[in-house]
Design an enzyme around this catalytic site. Structure first.
Site, PDB file in Angstrom:
ATOM      1  N   ILE A   1      69.223   5.161 -16.457  1.00  0.00           N
ATOM      2  CA  ILE A   1      68.357   5.842 -15.481  1.00  0.00           C
ATOM      3  C   ILE A   1      69.027   7.133 -15.028  1.00  0.00           C
ATOM      4  O   ILE A   1      70.107   7.094 -14.420  1.00  0.00           O
ATOM      5  CB  ILE A   1      68.080   4.942 -14.260  1.00  0.00           C
ATOM      6  CG1 ILE A   1      67.481   3.602 -14.711  1.00  0.00           C
ATOM      7  CG2 ILE A   1      67.149   5.638 -13.266  1.00  0.00           C
ATOM      8  CD1 ILE A   1      67.399   2.552 -13.605  1.00  0.00           C
TER       9      ILE A   1
ATOM     10  N   ASN B   1      64.497  10.619 -15.662  1.00  0.00           N
ATOM     11  CA  ASN B   1      63.866  10.803 -14.356  1.00  0.00           C
ATOM     12  C   ASN B   1      64.416  12.022 -13.596  1.00  0.00           C
ATOM     13  O   ASN B   1      63.702  12.614 -12.797  1.00  0.00           O
ATOM     14  CB  ASN B   1      64.075   9.518 -13.537  1.00  0.00           C
ATOM     15  CG  ASN B   1      63.802   9.718 -12.068  1.00  0.00           C
ATOM     16  OD1 ASN B   1      62.653   9.839 -11.647  1.00  0.00           O
ATOM     17  ND2 ASN B   1      64.868   9.798 -11.266  1.00  0.00           N
TER      18      ASN B   1
ATOM     19  N   TYR C   1      58.722  24.975 -13.240  1.00  0.00           N
ATOM     20  CA  TYR C   1      58.554  23.508 -13.168  1.00  0.00           C
ATOM     21  C   TYR C   1      57.383  23.066 -14.056  1.00  0.00           C
ATOM     22  O   TYR C   1      57.508  22.124 -14.851  1.00  0.00           O
ATOM     23  CB  TYR C   1      58.320  23.126 -11.703  1.00  0.00           C
ATOM     24  CG  TYR C   1      58.239  21.636 -11.443  1.00  0.00           C
ATOM     25  CD1 TYR C   1      59.329  20.806 -11.661  1.00  0.00           C
ATOM     26  CD2 TYR C   1      57.061  21.064 -10.952  1.00  0.00           C
ATOM     27  CE1 TYR C   1      59.253  19.430 -11.401  1.00  0.00           C
ATOM     28  CE2 TYR C   1      56.984  19.700 -10.688  1.00  0.00           C
ATOM     29  CZ  TYR C   1      58.082  18.889 -10.925  1.00  0.00           C
ATOM     30  OH  TYR C   1      57.999  17.546 -10.670  1.00  0.00           O
TER      31      TYR C   1
ATOM     32  N   LYS D   1      57.566  20.552 -17.413  1.00  0.00           N
ATOM     33  CA  LYS D   1      56.875  19.256 -17.510  1.00  0.00           C
ATOM     34  C   LYS D   1      55.826  19.278 -18.628  1.00  0.00           C
ATOM     35  O   LYS D   1      55.622  18.255 -19.298  1.00  0.00           O
ATOM     36  CB  LYS D   1      56.241  18.887 -16.166  1.00  0.00           C
ATOM     37  CG  LYS D   1      57.269  18.647 -15.051  1.00  0.00           C
ATOM     38  CD  LYS D   1      58.210  17.482 -15.360  1.00  0.00           C
ATOM     39  CE  LYS D   1      59.091  17.119 -14.176  1.00  0.00           C
ATOM     40  NZ  LYS D   1      60.036  16.032 -14.465  1.00  0.00           N
TER      41      LYS D   1
ATOM     42  N   THR E   1      59.882  11.588  -1.420  1.00  0.00           N
ATOM     43  CA  THR E   1      61.285  11.655  -1.856  1.00  0.00           C
ATOM     44  C   THR E   1      61.903  12.958  -1.324  1.00  0.00           C
ATOM     45  O   THR E   1      61.183  13.839  -0.839  1.00  0.00           O
ATOM     46  CB  THR E   1      61.379  11.694  -3.394  1.00  0.00           C
ATOM     47  OG1 THR E   1      60.818  12.944  -3.825  1.00  0.00           O
ATOM     48  CG2 THR E   1      60.644  10.547  -4.063  1.00  0.00           C
TER      49      THR E   1
HETATM   50  N1  LIG Z   1      58.410  13.380  -5.746  1.00  0.00           N
HETATM   51  C1  LIG Z   1      57.262  13.742  -6.300  1.00  0.00           C
HETATM   52  O1  LIG Z   1      56.237  13.914  -5.609  1.00  0.00           O
HETATM   53  C2  LIG Z   1      57.174  13.930  -7.789  1.00  0.00           C
HETATM   54  C3  LIG Z   1      55.917  14.267  -8.324  1.00  0.00           C
HETATM   55  C4  LIG Z   1      55.788  14.425  -9.690  1.00  0.00           C
HETATM   56  C5  LIG Z   1      56.901  14.275 -10.497  1.00  0.00           C
HETATM   57  N2  LIG Z   1      58.131  13.977  -9.955  1.00  0.00           N
HETATM   58  C6  LIG Z   1      59.260  13.829 -10.864  1.00  0.00           C
HETATM   59  O2  LIG Z   1      59.917  12.609 -10.621  1.00  0.00           O
HETATM   60  C7  LIG Z   1      61.304  12.720 -10.929  1.00  0.00           C
HETATM   61  C8  LIG Z   1      62.137  12.232  -9.755  1.00  0.00           C
HETATM   62  O3  LIG Z   1      61.778  13.018  -8.637  1.00  0.00           O
HETATM   63  P1  LIG Z   1      62.196  12.689  -7.138  1.00  0.00           P
HETATM   64  O4  LIG Z   1      61.092  13.126  -6.298  1.00  0.00           O
HETATM   65  O5  LIG Z   1      62.744  11.323  -7.034  1.00  0.00           O
HETATM   66  O6  LIG Z   1      63.366  13.774  -6.977  1.00  0.00           O
HETATM   67  P2  LIG Z   1      64.610  13.835  -5.975  1.00  0.00           P
HETATM   68  O7  LIG Z   1      64.369  12.964  -4.834  1.00  0.00           O
HETATM   69  O8  LIG Z   1      64.854  15.279  -5.732  1.00  0.00           O
HETATM   70  O9  LIG Z   1      65.787  13.245  -6.885  1.00  0.00           O
HETATM   71  C9  LIG Z   1      66.139  13.937  -8.053  1.00  0.00           C
HETATM   72  C10 LIG Z   1      67.204  13.184  -8.793  1.00  0.00           C
HETATM   73  O10 LIG Z   1      67.588  14.000  -9.929  1.00  0.00           O
HETATM   74  C11 LIG Z   1      68.986  14.148  -9.933  1.00  0.00           C
HETATM   75  N3  LIG Z   1      69.391  15.443 -10.479  1.00  0.00           N
HETATM   76  C12 LIG Z   1      68.923  16.659 -10.123  1.00  0.00           C
HETATM   77  N4  LIG Z   1      69.614  17.613 -10.764  1.00  0.00           N
HETATM   78  C13 LIG Z   1      70.534  16.972 -11.548  1.00  0.00           C
HETATM   79  C14 LIG Z   1      71.553  17.419 -12.426  1.00  0.00           C
HETATM   80  N5  LIG Z   1      71.793  18.716 -12.634  1.00  0.00           N
HETATM   81  N6  LIG Z   1      72.293  16.501 -13.064  1.00  0.00           N
HETATM   82  C15 LIG Z   1      72.096  15.172 -12.832  1.00  0.00           C
HETATM   83  N7  LIG Z   1      71.151  14.695 -12.002  1.00  0.00           N
HETATM   84  C16 LIG Z   1      70.389  15.596 -11.360  1.00  0.00           C
HETATM   85  C17 LIG Z   1      69.396  14.016  -8.463  1.00  0.00           C
HETATM   86  O11 LIG Z   1      70.719  13.528  -8.390  1.00  0.00           O
HETATM   87  P3  LIG Z   1      71.991  14.380  -7.837  1.00  0.00           P
HETATM   88  O12 LIG Z   1      71.464  15.403  -6.892  1.00  0.00           O
HETATM   89  O13 LIG Z   1      72.849  13.329  -7.225  1.00  0.00           O
HETATM   90  O14 LIG Z   1      72.580  14.950  -9.071  1.00  0.00           O
HETATM   91  C18 LIG Z   1      68.437  12.960  -7.956  1.00  0.00           C
HETATM   92  O15 LIG Z   1      68.952  11.664  -8.191  1.00  0.00           O
HETATM   93  C19 LIG Z   1      61.546  14.189 -11.269  1.00  0.00           C
HETATM   94  O16 LIG Z   1      61.560  14.359 -12.664  1.00  0.00           O
HETATM   95  C20 LIG Z   1      60.326  14.884 -10.672  1.00  0.00           C
HETATM   96  O17 LIG Z   1      60.017  16.084 -11.344  1.00  0.00           O
HETATM   97  C21 LIG Z   1      58.278  13.800  -8.612  1.00  0.00           C
END
Ligand SMILES: NC(=O)c1ccc[n+]([C@@H]2O[C@H](COP(=O)([O-])OP(=O)(O)OC[C@H]3O[C@@H](n4cnc5c(N)ncnc54)[C@H](OP(=O)(O)O)[C@@H]3O)[C@@H](O)[C@H]2O)c1
Length: 252
Positions: free
Chosen positions: A6, A88, A155, A159, A192
Protein backbone atom coordinates in the site's frame (compact mmCIF):
# COMPACT_ATOMS: atom_id res chain seq x y z
CA UNK A 1 -0.74 -15.39 3.53
CA UNK A 2 -2.27 -12.38 1.78
CA UNK A 3 0.23 -9.64 0.96
CA UNK A 4 -0.88 -6.04 0.46
CA UNK A 5 1.54 -3.39 -0.80
CA UNK A 6 0.00 0.00 0.00
CA UNK A 7 1.55 3.30 -1.06
CA UNK A 8 0.58 6.50 0.75
CA UNK A 9 -0.20 4.48 3.89
CA UNK A 10 0.50 7.30 6.35
CA UNK A 11 -2.73 9.27 5.93
CA UNK A 12 -6.21 9.43 4.46
CA UNK A 13 -7.38 6.51 2.29
CA UNK A 14 -4.07 4.63 2.61
CA UNK A 15 -4.19 4.68 6.43
CA UNK A 16 -7.82 3.49 6.36
CA UNK A 17 -6.80 0.62 4.05
CA UNK A 18 -4.06 -0.45 6.46
CA UNK A 19 -6.56 -0.49 9.28
CA UNK A 20 -9.25 -2.39 7.38
CA UNK A 21 -7.06 -4.97 5.62
CA UNK A 22 -5.01 -5.83 8.73
CA UNK A 23 -5.81 -9.21 10.22
CA UNK A 24 -4.54 -12.71 10.80
CA UNK A 25 -2.69 -14.22 7.81
CA UNK A 26 -2.12 -10.81 6.23
CA UNK A 27 1.20 -9.08 5.64
CA UNK A 28 1.02 -5.35 4.94
CA UNK A 29 3.93 -3.66 3.17
CA UNK A 30 3.46 0.09 3.60
CA UNK A 31 5.17 2.95 1.78
CA UNK A 32 5.17 6.66 2.68
CA UNK A 33 7.67 9.40 3.47
CA UNK A 34 6.42 10.19 6.97
CA UNK A 35 6.30 7.93 9.98
CA UNK A 36 2.95 6.23 10.63
CA UNK A 37 3.84 4.17 13.69
CA UNK A 38 0.42 4.55 15.34
CA UNK A 39 -1.38 3.22 12.25
CA UNK A 40 1.05 0.30 12.03
CA UNK A 41 0.71 -0.52 15.74
CA UNK A 42 -3.07 -0.83 15.33
CA UNK A 43 -2.52 -3.22 12.41
CA UNK A 44 -0.12 -5.33 14.49
CA UNK A 45 -2.70 -5.39 17.30
CA UNK A 46 -5.20 -6.77 14.76
CA UNK A 47 -2.81 -9.67 14.03
CA UNK A 48 -1.17 -8.48 10.80
CA UNK A 49 2.50 -8.75 9.90
CA UNK A 50 3.94 -5.39 8.93
CA UNK A 51 6.89 -4.20 6.87
CA UNK A 52 7.08 -0.44 6.62
CA UNK A 53 9.22 1.49 4.13
CA UNK A 54 10.16 5.15 4.19
CA UNK A 55 10.38 6.09 0.52
CA UNK A 56 9.93 9.21 -1.57
CA UNK A 57 8.04 8.01 -4.63
CA UNK A 58 9.11 11.09 -6.59
CA UNK A 59 12.62 9.60 -6.59
CA UNK A 60 13.18 6.53 -8.78
CA UNK A 61 16.42 5.73 -6.95
CA UNK A 62 14.37 5.21 -3.76
CA UNK A 63 11.33 3.60 -5.41
CA UNK A 64 13.06 0.73 -7.21
CA UNK A 65 15.07 -0.68 -4.27
CA UNK A 66 11.98 -0.36 -2.06
CA UNK A 67 9.66 -2.33 -4.31
CA UNK A 68 12.53 -4.77 -5.00
CA UNK A 69 12.92 -5.51 -1.27
CA UNK A 70 9.17 -5.88 -0.79
CA UNK A 71 8.78 -8.34 -3.65
CA UNK A 72 11.85 -10.31 -2.56
CA UNK A 73 10.28 -10.61 0.88
CA UNK A 74 7.00 -11.82 -0.69
CA UNK A 75 8.84 -14.31 -2.93
CA UNK A 76 10.25 -15.93 0.23
CA UNK A 77 6.73 -16.77 1.49
CA UNK A 78 6.06 -20.48 0.91
CA UNK A 79 2.31 -20.08 1.58
CA UNK A 80 1.23 -17.33 -0.78
CA UNK A 81 -2.54 -16.89 -1.21
CA UNK A 82 -2.75 -13.48 -2.81
CA UNK A 83 -0.59 -10.46 -3.68
CA UNK A 84 -2.13 -6.99 -4.05
CA UNK A 85 -0.49 -3.70 -5.01
CA UNK A 86 -2.51 -0.57 -4.22
CA UNK A 87 -1.04 2.51 -5.90
CA UNK A 88 -2.70 5.06 -3.64
CA UNK A 89 -0.06 7.75 -2.92
CA UNK A 90 -0.86 11.00 -4.67
CA UNK A 91 -0.83 14.76 -4.50
CA UNK A 92 -3.10 17.45 -5.90
CA UNK A 93 -0.39 20.12 -6.14
CA UNK A 94 0.48 22.18 -8.14
CA UNK A 95 -2.89 23.95 -8.14
CA UNK A 96 -3.45 27.00 -10.36
CA UNK A 97 -3.76 27.93 -14.00
CA UNK A 98 -1.12 26.57 -16.35
CA UNK A 99 1.27 29.43 -17.07
CA UNK A 100 1.53 30.19 -13.33
CA UNK A 101 2.87 26.86 -12.06
CA UNK A 102 6.30 25.89 -10.74
CA UNK A 103 7.84 23.56 -13.40
CA UNK A 104 9.50 21.44 -10.71
CA UNK A 105 6.16 20.95 -8.95
CA UNK A 106 4.66 19.79 -12.25
CA UNK A 107 7.47 17.26 -12.60
CA UNK A 108 7.08 16.02 -9.02
CA UNK A 109 3.31 15.65 -9.31
CA UNK A 110 3.54 13.63 -12.52
CA UNK A 111 6.27 11.50 -10.98
CA UNK A 112 4.34 10.59 -7.81
CA UNK A 113 0.87 10.32 -9.43
CA UNK A 114 1.83 8.66 -12.70
CA UNK A 115 5.47 7.61 -13.12
CA UNK A 116 5.73 5.81 -9.78
CA UNK A 117 2.56 3.67 -10.25
CA UNK A 118 3.88 2.74 -13.71
CA UNK A 119 7.27 1.81 -12.24
CA UNK A 120 5.78 -0.11 -9.30
CA UNK A 121 3.42 -1.99 -11.64
CA UNK A 122 6.30 -2.83 -13.97
CA UNK A 123 8.38 -4.26 -11.11
CA UNK A 124 5.35 -6.03 -9.62
CA UNK A 125 4.51 -7.75 -12.93
CA UNK A 126 8.12 -8.72 -13.51
CA UNK A 127 8.78 -10.12 -10.01
CA UNK A 128 5.42 -11.87 -9.46
CA UNK A 129 5.54 -13.67 -12.83
CA UNK A 130 6.37 -17.02 -11.27
CA UNK A 131 3.88 -16.67 -8.39
CA UNK A 132 1.03 -19.05 -8.84
CA UNK A 133 -1.59 -17.11 -6.87
CA UNK A 134 -4.19 -14.40 -7.36
CA UNK A 135 -2.52 -11.07 -8.18
CA UNK A 136 -4.25 -7.69 -8.29
CA UNK A 137 -3.16 -4.11 -8.90
CA UNK A 138 -5.46 -1.24 -7.92
CA UNK A 139 -4.59 2.22 -9.17
CA UNK A 140 -6.34 4.92 -7.17
CA UNK A 141 -7.56 7.38 -9.73
CA UNK A 142 -10.09 10.21 -9.57
CA UNK A 143 -13.09 11.78 -11.24
CA UNK A 144 -10.49 14.43 -12.14
CA UNK A 145 -9.05 11.89 -14.59
CA UNK A 146 -12.36 11.81 -16.45
CA UNK A 147 -13.35 15.51 -16.56
CA UNK A 148 -11.34 18.74 -16.73
CA UNK A 149 -11.05 21.01 -13.66
CA UNK A 150 -9.92 24.64 -13.80
CA UNK A 151 -6.70 24.81 -11.72
CA UNK A 152 -6.01 21.06 -11.65
CA UNK A 153 -4.45 20.56 -15.10
CA UNK A 154 -1.47 18.59 -13.78
CA UNK A 155 -3.57 16.44 -11.42
CA UNK A 156 -6.22 15.75 -14.12
CA UNK A 157 -3.48 14.81 -16.60
CA UNK A 158 -1.83 12.42 -14.16
CA UNK A 159 -5.10 10.62 -13.30
CA UNK A 160 -6.25 10.44 -16.95
CA UNK A 161 -2.86 8.93 -17.75
CA UNK A 162 -3.24 6.43 -14.90
CA UNK A 163 -6.62 5.33 -16.27
CA UNK A 164 -5.31 4.75 -19.79
CA UNK A 165 -2.26 2.97 -18.39
CA UNK A 166 -4.60 0.66 -16.46
CA UNK A 167 -6.71 -0.07 -19.54
CA UNK A 168 -3.61 -0.81 -21.65
CA UNK A 169 -1.97 -3.10 -19.09
CA UNK A 170 -5.31 -4.87 -18.54
CA UNK A 171 -5.37 -5.86 -22.23
CA UNK A 172 -1.76 -7.07 -21.99
CA UNK A 173 -2.34 -9.15 -18.86
CA UNK A 174 -5.38 -10.82 -20.40
CA UNK A 175 -3.43 -11.71 -23.55
CA UNK A 176 -0.44 -12.94 -21.51
CA UNK A 177 -2.73 -14.94 -19.17
CA UNK A 178 -0.72 -13.92 -16.10
CA UNK A 179 -3.47 -14.39 -13.52
CA UNK A 180 -3.04 -10.68 -12.76
CA UNK A 181 -5.92 -8.21 -12.75
CA UNK A 182 -5.31 -4.47 -12.88
CA UNK A 183 -8.07 -1.92 -12.29
CA UNK A 184 -8.47 1.76 -11.68
CA UNK A 185 -10.63 2.94 -8.77
CA UNK A 186 -12.09 6.42 -8.21
CA UNK A 187 -12.81 7.01 -4.51
CA UNK A 188 -15.16 10.01 -4.81
CA UNK A 189 -14.71 13.03 -2.53
CA UNK A 190 -13.15 11.82 0.70
CA UNK A 191 -12.48 13.52 4.03
CA UNK A 192 -8.66 13.33 4.08
CA UNK A 193 -5.71 15.75 4.46
CA UNK A 194 -5.81 16.16 0.65
CA UNK A 195 -9.30 17.70 0.89
CA UNK A 196 -8.07 20.05 3.66
CA UNK A 197 -5.38 21.22 1.25
CA UNK A 198 -7.96 21.72 -1.51
CA UNK A 199 -10.21 23.80 0.79
CA UNK A 200 -7.30 26.03 1.80
CA UNK A 201 -6.48 27.10 -1.77
CA UNK A 202 -7.05 30.70 -2.85
CA UNK A 203 -9.91 31.42 -5.27
CA UNK A 204 -7.31 32.78 -7.73
CA UNK A 205 -5.63 29.37 -7.90
CA UNK A 206 -8.75 27.22 -7.63
CA UNK A 207 -12.01 28.81 -8.77
CA UNK A 208 -14.08 25.90 -7.38
CA UNK A 209 -12.71 26.26 -3.85
CA UNK A 210 -16.06 27.38 -2.36
CA UNK A 211 -17.81 24.33 -3.83
CA UNK A 212 -15.34 22.09 -1.99
CA UNK A 213 -15.74 24.14 1.22
CA UNK A 214 -19.52 23.59 0.93
CA UNK A 215 -19.02 19.84 0.46
CA UNK A 216 -17.33 19.81 3.88
CA UNK A 217 -19.84 22.15 5.54
CA UNK A 218 -22.74 20.07 4.21
CA UNK A 219 -21.14 16.79 5.28
CA UNK A 220 -20.91 15.52 1.71
CA UNK A 221 -17.46 13.97 2.02
CA UNK A 222 -17.10 10.20 2.35
CA UNK A 223 -15.17 8.73 5.24
CA UNK A 224 -11.84 7.09 4.26
CA UNK A 225 -13.11 3.94 6.03
CA UNK A 226 -16.08 3.75 3.61
CA UNK A 227 -13.72 3.96 0.64
CA UNK A 228 -11.44 1.30 2.13
CA UNK A 229 -14.48 -0.99 2.59
CA UNK A 230 -15.44 -0.47 -1.06
CA UNK A 231 -11.89 -1.43 -2.13
CA UNK A 232 -12.06 -4.53 0.09
CA UNK A 233 -15.35 -5.51 -1.60
CA UNK A 234 -13.80 -4.94 -5.03
CA UNK A 235 -10.96 -7.30 -4.12
CA UNK A 236 -13.51 -10.02 -3.41
CA UNK A 237 -15.17 -9.68 -6.83
CA UNK A 238 -14.09 -12.64 -8.95
CA UNK A 239 -15.56 -11.03 -12.08
CA UNK A 240 -13.41 -7.92 -12.23
CA UNK A 241 -12.81 -6.70 -15.76
CA UNK A 242 -9.09 -6.54 -16.48
CA UNK A 243 -8.22 -2.89 -17.18
CA UNK A 244 -11.61 -1.80 -15.83
CA UNK A 245 -12.29 1.66 -14.42
CA UNK A 246 -14.33 1.34 -11.22
CA UNK A 247 -15.89 3.86 -8.86
CA UNK A 248 -16.43 3.74 -5.09
CA UNK A 249 -20.20 3.48 -5.63
CA UNK A 250 -19.75 0.20 -7.55
CA UNK A 251 -18.79 -1.63 -4.33
CA UNK A 252 -20.61 0.12 -1.47
N1 LIG B 1 -9.41 12.69 -0.96
C1 LIG B 1 -10.14 12.76 -2.07
O1 LIG B 1 -11.21 13.40 -2.10
C2 LIG B 1 -9.68 12.04 -3.31
C3 LIG B 1 -10.51 12.11 -4.44
C4 LIG B 1 -10.15 11.45 -5.59
C5 LIG B 1 -8.95 10.75 -5.61
N2 LIG B 1 -8.13 10.72 -4.51
C6 LIG B 1 -6.89 9.96 -4.61
O2 LIG B 1 -6.79 9.06 -3.53
C7 LIG B 1 -5.42 8.85 -3.19
C8 LIG B 1 -5.21 9.07 -1.70
O3 LIG B 1 -5.62 10.39 -1.42
P1 LIG B 1 -5.84 10.97 0.05
O4 LIG B 1 -6.94 11.92 -0.04
O5 LIG B 1 -5.84 9.89 1.05
O6 LIG B 1 -4.49 11.83 0.16
P2 LIG B 1 -3.68 12.36 1.43
O7 LIG B 1 -4.54 12.35 2.61
O8 LIG B 1 -3.06 13.64 1.01
O9 LIG B 1 -2.54 11.24 1.58
C9 LIG B 1 -1.63 11.08 0.53
C10 LIG B 1 -0.70 9.94 0.83
O10 LIG B 1 0.27 9.89 -0.25
C11 LIG B 1 1.57 9.88 0.30
N3 LIG B 1 2.53 10.56 -0.56
C12 LIG B 1 2.41 11.79 -1.11
N4 LIG B 1 3.54 12.12 -1.75
C13 LIG B 1 4.39 11.06 -1.60
C14 LIG B 1 5.72 10.81 -2.01
N5 LIG B 1 6.43 11.70 -2.70
N6 LIG B 1 6.28 9.63 -1.70
C15 LIG B 1 5.59 8.71 -0.96
N7 LIG B 1 4.33 8.90 -0.53
C16 LIG B 1 3.74 10.07 -0.84
C17 LIG B 1 1.42 10.60 1.65
O11 LIG B 1 2.41 10.13 2.54
P3 LIG B 1 3.65 11.03 3.10
O12 LIG B 1 3.22 12.45 3.06
O13 LIG B 1 3.87 10.47 4.46
O14 LIG B 1 4.75 10.70 2.16
C18 LIG B 1 0.06 10.14 2.11
O15 LIG B 1 0.16 8.91 2.81
C19 LIG B 1 -4.61 9.80 -4.06
O16 LIG B 1 -4.10 9.12 -5.17
C20 LIG B 1 -5.65 10.82 -4.50
O17 LIG B 1 -5.31 11.42 -5.74
C21 LIG B 1 -8.48 11.35 -3.36
Amino acid sequence: MKHYIITGASKGIGAALVNLLAGKDTHLHTIARSSHADILQQAVDQGAEISSYSCDLSDTSETLPTIGSILQNIQADQHLDEVVLINNAGLVQPVGPSGQLDPLEIEKSLHVNLTSPLQLTNEFLSLTKEMDCKKTIINISSGAGKSPFDGWSTYCTSKAGLDLFTRSVGIEQDRLATNTTIVSFSPGIVDTPMQEEIRSESKENFVNVETFQHYKDQNKLSHPETVAASIQNLLQDSNLQNGGLYDVTDYL
